[in-house]
Scaffold this motif. Structure first.
Motif: not given
Length: 253
Positions: A127-138, A213-217
């Protein structure tokens, strides 16, 4: 605290994935397959074993937290935190040998992890941070032209609701580049957060389907909204590139 919770979410997702991959590769396929709400709403022993693996991790690290899971009884907690877990999102794909399924684990409003074991892709967010995929920001899609958009969706198990959803698809399809229906809402949301889709909408989902998923989006900069129930359709979720959101929502909302 967020990073500690995320570590628990990832450990739980990986524990479930180990169970699922082992049984996915087993000769003869998963056992104990049964129908739930309708003949197309399936569950197997693999679903149940994977959820137990998640719950074991949560009992070990977060014994005072509540748990809402697809395949087990709800657990009341005392900490004020609740985990929403889907041990196998995309069960039908899994049972048919289609490689589009995942594990979704969220501590609601705090952290989330979606793991695609077969691609070894881990989507994470705090929460309040970046979403990532394998450590890379989305970063979600920034497309502005709906006619060039790739839109993902899914369908309910109830036949009458599916008929109404087909009407919605009939409105959307002529207005977009194309539609995809892959069969795992949690993974669809993760892929939307990653910009692989420009938008996603689906109705008749449960909390465990969408909590992660909604948190990620949202963290990836997408416009995330609730789809209201009405006109024979249950409520749902919607996530889209901000420039497309109003126009697409008018078609599906």
């Amino acid at each position: 605290m967020g990073e500690d919770l995320l570590a628990v979410a990832v450990e739980a997702a990986r524990a479930a994935a180990a169970v699922l991959v082992d049984r996915y590769d087993a000769a003869g396929g998963p056992s104990g397959v049964a129908a739930k709400s309708t003949p197309t709403d399936l569950v197997s022993d693999a679903d149940r074993a994977a959820e137990e693996a998640i719950r074991a991790v949560l009992r070990r690290h977060r014994p005072d937290d509540a748990i809402l899971g697809e395949e087990g009884d709800d657990v009341a907690g005392t900490s004020g935190l609740r985990w929403a877990v889907d041990p196998l999102d995309g069960t039908v794909n899994y049972l048919f040998g289609l490689p589009q399924w995942c594990v979704s684990v969220a501590c609601e409003g705090r952290v989330a992890a979606i793991l695609n074991p077969l691609r070894d892709e881990l989507f994470e967010v705090v929460a309040a941070g970046r979403a990532t995929l394998d450590g890379t920001p989305l970063r979600g899609s920034t497309r502005t032209d709906l006619s060039r958009a790739l839109v993902a969706t899914g369908f309910a198990y109830d036949a009458a609701v599916r008929a109404r959803q087909a009407e919605t698809v009939g409105r959307v399809l002529p207005r977009v580049a194309d539609i995809r229906r892959m069969g795992s809402a949690a993974l669809d949301l993760a892929w939307t957060a990653a910009g692989r889709y420009d938008a996603f909408y689906e109705r008749d989902l449960s909390t465990w389907d969408v909590a992660a998923g909604t948190m990620l989006c949202a963290a990836a900069g997408l416009d995330v909204r609730d789809l209201p129930a009405g006109d024979g359709l249950p409520a749902g979720v919607f996530a889209a590139a901000p420039a497309l959101a109003d126009e697409l929502f008018a078609l599906v909302g």
